[in-house]
Design a protein around this motif. Structure first.
Motif, short mmCIF file in Angstrom:
data_model
loop_
_atom_site.label_atom_id
_atom_site.label_comp_id
_atom_site.label_asym_id
_atom_site.label_seq_id
_atom_site.Cartn_x
_atom_site.Cartn_y
_atom_site.Cartn_z
N MET A 151 -2.23 -11.07 -10.63
CA MET A 151 -1.85 -9.65 -9.88
C MET A 151 -1.14 -8.79 -11.00
O MET A 151 -0.23 -9.03 -11.38
N PRO A 152 -1.77 -7.74 -11.28
CA PRO A 152 -1.20 -6.67 -12.23
C PRO A 152 0.16 -6.11 -11.65
O PRO A 152 0.22 -5.96 -10.66
N VAL A 153 1.03 -5.87 -12.77
CA VAL A 153 2.32 -5.27 -12.42
C VAL A 153 2.37 -3.71 -12.36
O VAL A 153 1.92 -3.24 -13.51
N THR A 154 2.73 -3.25 -11.26
CA THR A 154 2.75 -1.63 -11.39
C THR A 154 4.09 -1.24 -12.31
O THR A 154 5.15 -1.53 -11.91
N PRO A 155 4.26 -0.62 -13.33
CA PRO A 155 5.15 -0.31 -14.11
C PRO A 155 6.03 0.62 -13.31
O PRO A 155 7.29 0.92 -13.68
N THR A 156 5.33 1.31 -12.53
CA THR A 156 6.37 2.71 -11.69
C THR A 156 5.49 2.44 -10.32
O THR A 156 4.53 2.49 -9.72
N LEU A 157 6.78 2.64 -9.36
CA LEU A 157 6.42 2.46 -7.86
C LEU A 157 6.98 3.73 -7.33
O LEU A 157 8.33 3.94 -7.63
N ARG A 158 6.44 4.74 -6.82
CA ARG A 158 6.91 6.00 -6.02
C ARG A 158 7.24 5.35 -4.46
O ARG A 158 6.44 5.32 -3.94
N ALA A 159 8.55 5.75 -4.30
CA ALA A 159 9.25 5.31 -3.02
C ALA A 159 9.65 6.38 -2.26
O ALA A 159 10.35 7.23 -3.06
N SER A 160 9.78 6.34 -1.06
CA SER A 160 10.40 7.44 -0.25
C SER A 160 11.41 6.79 0.81
O SER A 160 11.08 5.58 1.40
N ASP A 171 3.40 13.64 -1.27
CA ASP A 171 4.32 13.60 -2.19
C ASP A 171 3.97 12.40 -3.29
O ASP A 171 4.60 12.31 -4.18
N GLY A 172 2.93 11.51 -2.91
CA GLY A 172 2.55 10.47 -3.81
C GLY A 172 3.37 9.19 -3.61
O GLY A 172 3.24 8.47 -4.30
N ALA A 173 4.11 9.11 -2.48
CA ALA A 173 4.86 7.89 -2.12
C ALA A 173 3.69 6.75 -1.89
O ALA A 173 2.78 7.11 -1.25
N GLN A 174 4.03 5.78 -2.47
CA GLN A 174 3.37 4.28 -2.39
C GLN A 174 4.00 3.59 -1.05
O GLN A 174 3.37 2.63 -0.62
N ILE A 175 5.40 3.78 -0.93
CA ILE A 175 6.04 2.84 0.17
C ILE A 175 6.85 4.10 0.86
O ILE A 175 7.65 4.50 0.17
N VAL A 176 6.97 4.00 2.04
CA VAL A 176 8.00 4.82 2.86
C VAL A 176 8.78 3.92 3.89
O VAL A 176 8.31 3.22 4.77
N ASP A 229 20.43 16.58 8.45
CA ASP A 229 19.12 16.89 9.04
C ASP A 229 18.27 15.72 8.69
O ASP A 229 18.68 15.02 7.92
N GLU A 230 16.96 15.77 9.28
CA GLU A 230 16.00 14.78 8.80
C GLU A 230 15.75 15.21 7.45
O GLU A 230 15.75 16.24 6.89
N ALA A 231 15.39 14.17 6.50
CA ALA A 231 15.24 14.25 5.13
C ALA A 231 14.16 13.00 4.57
O ALA A 231 14.22 12.12 5.20
N VAL A 232 13.29 13.60 3.61
CA VAL A 232 12.61 12.50 2.74
C VAL A 232 13.07 12.61 1.49
O VAL A 232 12.91 13.56 0.91
N VAL A 233 13.52 11.59 1.05
CA VAL A 233 14.03 11.36 -0.48
C VAL A 233 12.98 10.49 -1.15
O VAL A 233 12.68 9.46 -0.62
N THR A 234 12.43 10.94 -2.15
CA THR A 234 11.38 10.41 -3.02
C THR A 234 11.69 10.25 -4.54
O THR A 234 12.18 11.26 -5.10
N ALA A 235 11.36 9.34 -5.06
CA ALA A 235 11.76 9.00 -6.42
C ALA A 235 10.61 7.62 -7.17
O ALA A 235 10.08 7.10 -6.34
N ASP A 236 10.44 7.90 -8.42
CA ASP A 236 9.73 6.90 -9.16
C ASP A 236 10.70 5.72 -9.40
O ASP A 236 11.86 5.94 -10.15
N LEU A 237 10.32 4.62 -9.39
CA LEU A 237 10.95 3.31 -9.68
C LEU A 237 10.57 2.82 -10.82
O LEU A 237 9.31 2.50 -10.98
N ASP A 238 11.31 2.90 -11.95
CA ASP A 238 10.85 2.40 -13.05
C ASP A 238 11.13 0.75 -13.16
O ASP A 238 12.26 0.47 -13.56
N LEU A 239 10.18 0.15 -12.83
CA LEU A 239 10.20 -1.41 -12.85
C LEU A 239 10.45 -1.81 -13.88
O LEU A 239 11.08 -3.11 -13.96
#
Length: 325
Positions: free
Chosen positions: A1-10, A38-43, A270-280
């Motif tokens: 299984m290939p490793v994803t170098p970056t995971l975008r998460a919210s 916004d490109g998130a892969q996991i929320v 307030d409600e909010a969505v915080v998103t960032a790239d995880l540099d694995l």
């Protein structure tokens, strides 16, 4: 299984409507769609976000059974279909009932391939009819990484996060309903005055200061970064915000890296969505991962040996008696 170098998460914070999964599912759909665009892969959504949280302690067992669903029930089916539709992983908290009628504070990550992984809170204290789970939850994902789940108070016991890391997780999903709790400890958290929440539009500075203060973010900073740093894992902290029965949750949704540094956060009332790239790529040489290799397991029998003063989660959470040391 290939490793994803970056995971975008919210990570998401929102105010769940008690006993209204129909309304909460609409909010989950709206905010998950926003994160996906916004490109998130996991929320990651908060603990018990499908039906609300703190009011459950006042309900009868029969009422809880009415609110609960099995892990394969209609509500999780709806979230699974949404995950498939958006092509993202979506984590939600709910009240689970199993085939034997046992109730659990549970959390499921619904993956875009239709797979669902469910964790039962290991230290459930919300109601004497809600049982604690007995298993760690660590699993493979389509992104080539292992993910673990620990719910709220599970994260406060350091052994649980270490065990999750030792089982191979590099990303920890940590859904909560916290901040503004009425702690039994003299220097622990205290409630946020409800008037601050009710007047948040007129006085945003006051509620903002409360959310960042010792009953919100400052409390988190005493321990949450250490869980990430000491175990070399990313932590996805999602939390409720606003009124939760007679308490005010402080949100503070944030993403922490394997050094315990905050990658992204919010303290809005307030409600909010915080998103960032995880540099694995940060994980393998992180301080925590390097230190873990220096463990001496032969010394740690004390960690699994009963001390004779163990009590259940509810007694530990609510007792006002000093702990004999």
């Amino acid at each position: 299984m290939p490793v994803t170098p970056t995971l975008r998460a919210s990570v998401v914070q929102f105010e769940a409507v008690p006993d209204r999964p129909d309304l909460n599912l609409k909010t989950i759909r709206r905010l998950a769609d926003k994160a996906a665009k916004d490109g998130a892969q996991i929320v990651v959504f908060p603990e018990m976000c499908l039906i609300g949280y703190w009011h459950l302690r006042r309900q009868t067992r029969d009422r809880l059974l009415h609110l609960a669903q099995p892990a394969g029930g209609e509500h999780l089916h709806t979230v699974t279909k949404l995950a498939e539709e958006l092509g993202v992983g979506i984590g939600v908290g709910f009240l689970e009932v199993d085939v034997d009628g046992q109730l659990y504070n549970s959390y499921s990550l619904c993956l875009p391939d239709g797979t669902v992984h469910t964790h039962r809170k290991l230290h459930a204290f919300e109601h004497d009819a809600i049982s604690s789970g007995s298993d760690y939850t660590v699993f493979d994902t389509p992104w080539g990484i292992k993910v673990g789940i620990l719910i709220c108070w599970d994260n406060n016991l350091v052994e649980n996060v270490r065990a999750t890391a030792l089982l191979g997780a590099t990303v920890l999903i940590a859904p909560h309903q916290t901040g503004g709790t009425n702690s039994m400890s003299p220097r622990g958290m205290q409630p946020i005055p409800q008037r601050l929440w009710d007047n948040r539009a007129e006085d945003p500075a006051a509620i903002g200061a409360a959310f960042r203060g010792p009953n919100g973010r400052e409390w988190l900073m005493r321990w949450l970064p250490a869980r990430a740093h000491d175990n070399g894992i990313f932590v996805l902290f999602s939390n409720g915000v606003g009124r939760d029965d007679d308490e005010i949750r402080t949100g503070n949704a944030m993403i922490l890296d394997p050094y315990g540094a905050i990658v992204a956060e919010t303290w809005v009332a307030d409600e909010a969505v915080v998103t960032a790239d995880l540099d694995l790529g940060l994980v393998p040489l992180s301080t925590g991962r390097r230190w873990i290799r220096g463990r001496r397991p032969e010394l740690y029998d004390i960690l699994s040996r009963p001390q004779g003063n163990e009590v259940g989660a509810r007694a530990a959470r609510f007792s006002t008696k000093p702990v004999r040391v």
